[in-house]
Design a protein around this motif. Structure first.
Motif, PDB file in Angstrom:
ATOM      1  N   LEU A  53       2.634  -0.766  11.087  1.00 40.11           N
ATOM      2  CA  LEU A  53       3.137   0.559  10.791  1.00 40.11           C
ATOM      3  C   LEU A  53       2.088   1.650  10.969  1.00 40.11           C
ATOM      4  N   ALA A  54       0.817   1.243  10.932  1.00 41.91           N
ATOM      5  CA  ALA A  54      -0.256   2.234  11.066  1.00 41.91           C
ATOM      6  C   ALA A  54      -0.445   2.669  12.513  1.00 41.91           C
ATOM      7  N   ASN A  55      -0.548   1.683  13.426  1.00 41.80           N
ATOM      8  CA  ASN A  55      -0.781   2.048  14.834  1.00 41.80           C
ATOM      9  C   ASN A  55       0.441   1.840  15.731  1.00 41.80           C
ATOM     10  N   GLY A  77       0.831  -1.200   0.000  1.00 42.96           N
ATOM     11  CA  GLY A  77       0.000   0.000   0.000  1.00 42.96           C
ATOM     12  C   GLY A  77       0.865   1.249   0.000  1.00 42.96           C
ATOM     13  N   LYS A  78       0.635   2.115   0.972  1.00 45.59           N
ATOM     14  CA  LYS A  78       1.382   3.376   1.028  1.00 45.59           C
ATOM     15  C   LYS A  78       2.700   3.252   1.793  1.00 45.59           C
ATOM     16  N   ASN A 132       6.338   6.585   4.278  1.00 46.06           N
ATOM     17  CA  ASN A 132       4.879   6.489   4.141  1.00 46.06           C
ATOM     18  C   ASN A 132       4.405   7.191   2.869  1.00 46.06           C
ATOM     19  N   GLY A 133       3.110   7.236   2.689  1.00 41.33           N
ATOM     20  CA  GLY A 133       2.542   7.806   1.470  1.00 41.33           C
ATOM     21  C   GLY A 133       2.818   9.283   1.305  1.00 41.33           C
ATOM     22  N   GLY A 166      -1.514  -5.967   4.918  1.00 41.78           N
ATOM     23  CA  GLY A 166      -1.633  -4.509   4.895  1.00 41.78           C
ATOM     24  C   GLY A 166      -0.415  -3.820   5.462  1.00 41.78           C
ATOM     25  N   ALA A 167      -0.608  -3.192   6.648  1.00 43.46           N
ATOM     26  CA  ALA A 167       0.465  -2.408   7.253  1.00 43.46           C
ATOM     27  C   ALA A 167       1.322  -3.211   8.217  1.00 43.46           C
ATOM     28  N   THR A 168       1.095  -4.517   8.317  1.00 41.37           N
ATOM     29  CA  THR A 168       1.856  -5.340   9.256  1.00 41.37           C
ATOM     30  C   THR A 168       3.174  -5.800   8.636  1.00 41.37           C
ATOM     31  N   LEU A 169       4.247  -5.334   9.225  1.00 39.09           N
ATOM     32  CA  LEU A 169       5.590  -5.675   8.742  1.00 39.09           C
ATOM     33  C   LEU A 169       6.154  -6.780   9.631  1.00 39.09           C
ATOM     34  N   CYS A 170       6.623  -7.848   9.013  1.00 34.22           N
ATOM     35  CA  CYS A 170       7.175  -8.982   9.743  1.00 34.22           C
ATOM     36  C   CYS A 170       8.700  -8.894   9.771  1.00 34.22           C
TER      37      CYS A 170
END
Length: 386
Positions: A379-381, A309-310, A328-329, A359-363
């Motif tokens: 990364l979002a929250n 995504g972004k 980020n975006g 989505g925004a979950t980076l492992c």
């Protein structure tokens, strides 16, 4: 006739050229010769007061200064005198030298002065000057003066030691003892090199510090910067400019690039604000990065970026650490993760790769010996799950 006129003109020119030397009066020359025989500070001062513009003035002034201010005592002799009076200050060949000594003469009175840093002798947080005056050929009992030891970071269990030799310098008419020392914390991560000026027989001190990381793991060399150098030269005192010049001439002090300085600050901030990131924290604080930071530069050059995504993220090593940088975006860069670079991949915890799961979950995918495990960072929250 013409040739005679030329000879006469040449002779007159030679007489004029020699006029300054011949212009000294008999009274002036006589006093000069008498002063050389007398060889006292009073005689030198009397001559300079009476004939301040004399061609002999520079010579007489130098002789007077030697008599009043130039000590005949060498550094080694000064050290032997002080340690003879205070045996506890003698060298321990297995430890850094704790005393640096120098001969000092003031208004014709002779002293030996020694700068000392020793945790078992000198009060904590102090630099001590030991001194003794020679009276009628006898060195008197030692007196002391304590100056505050200059540092940026508290080091309750750290070590400070002297470097080089103490020297006597004159800045703007004021004489100072110039010395240097290192502050080394137990972990050895950030070293401090201090250049200091101590007022002989007084209480004033002026200091400047150069701080940074050991270069290539060697504690002898430091890559860093001096906060005093950030002030415009015309706004700094002559003493601070002198100390900064001494740092510039020291090959063991390497000025850090501004981009790397920003990276070091970003890493230090992240570590300070996420002390339990690898253990019990449920949330992380990301550090926003300036464009000029070398982490951002390395991110842009990295070819193994992960995108979802972004969000775009990259994993790489920099400045002794393994980091995860994210864009980020809006085009803003953040430091998501930071840990010391793995030293032994066959045994220690090693961050091998990163990838997006949902989505925004980076492992963050780790190896430790033959086992593997993951950290998941949203990364979002900014939450983390182990």
């Amino acid at each position: 006739m013409r040739r005679f006129t030329l000879y006469l003109l040449a002779a007159l020119l030679l007489l004029c050229a020699g006029a300054p030397a011949q212009a000294q009066s008999k009274k002036e020359t006589k006093l000069y010769e008498k002063t050389l025989k007398t060889r006292t500070a009073a005689a030198y001062g009397k001559f300079l007061k009476k004939f301040p513009e004399s061609v002999y003035a520079a010579e007489i002034s130098a002789l007077r200064d030697t008599l009043l201010y130039i000590s005949p005592v060498s550094a080694d002799e000064a050290f032997d005198i002080l340690t003879g009076l205070l045996p506890e200050l003698r060298r321990d060949e297995n430890q850094p030298q704790i005393l640096k000594a120098i001969g000092y003469r003031d208004e014709g009175r002779d002293y030996v002065l020694g700068v000392c840093i020793a945790p078992l002798i000198v009060p904590s947080g102090s630099v001590r000057v030991y001194g003794s005056e020679c009276v009628k050929g006898v060195w008197q009992p030692v007196f002391t003066a304590d100056y505050e030891r200059y540092h940026l970071n508290e080091m309750p269990d750290g070590l400070s030691f002297l470097l080089g030799q103490v020297e006597l310098v004159k800045i703007g008419g004021q004489r100072w003892l110039h010395a240097a020392y290192r502050n080394v914390p137990v972990d050895g991560q950030v070293l401090e090199h201090v250049e200091t000026l101590l007022e002989p027989l007084g209480s004033n001190a002026v200091s400047a510090v150069f701080y940074g990381k050991p270069l290539d793991g060697q504690k002898r060399r430091i890559e860093g910067q001096s906060p005093e150098s950030l002030v415009a030269a015309e706004l700094r005192s002559d003493e601070i400019n002198y100390l900064l010049a001494a740092m510039t001439e020291d090959p063991s002090l390497v000025q850090i690039a501004q981009a790397d300085a920003l990276t070091d600050e970003a890493i230090a901030w992240w570590l300070d604000n996420n002390p339990k990131a690898a253990t019990s924290a449920s949330k992380l604080l990301f550090g926003q990065l300036p464009e000029e930071c070398s982490i951002v530069e390395a991110f842009k050059k990295n070819r193994n970026k992960e995108t979802s995504g972004k969000y775009t993220a990259a994993l790489f090593d920099i400045r002794g650490y393994t980091v995860v940088c994210e864009r980020n975006g809006a085009g803003e860069y953040s430091l998501v993760w930071c840990e010391p670079k793995c030293k032994d991949r066959s045994r220690d915890k090693y961050l091998n790769t990163i990838y997006f799961e949902k989505g925004a979950t980076l492992c963050l995918y780790y190896y430790k010996g033959r086992t593997t495990f993951k950290y998941r960072i949203n990364l979002a929250n900014k939450s983390i799950v182990r």
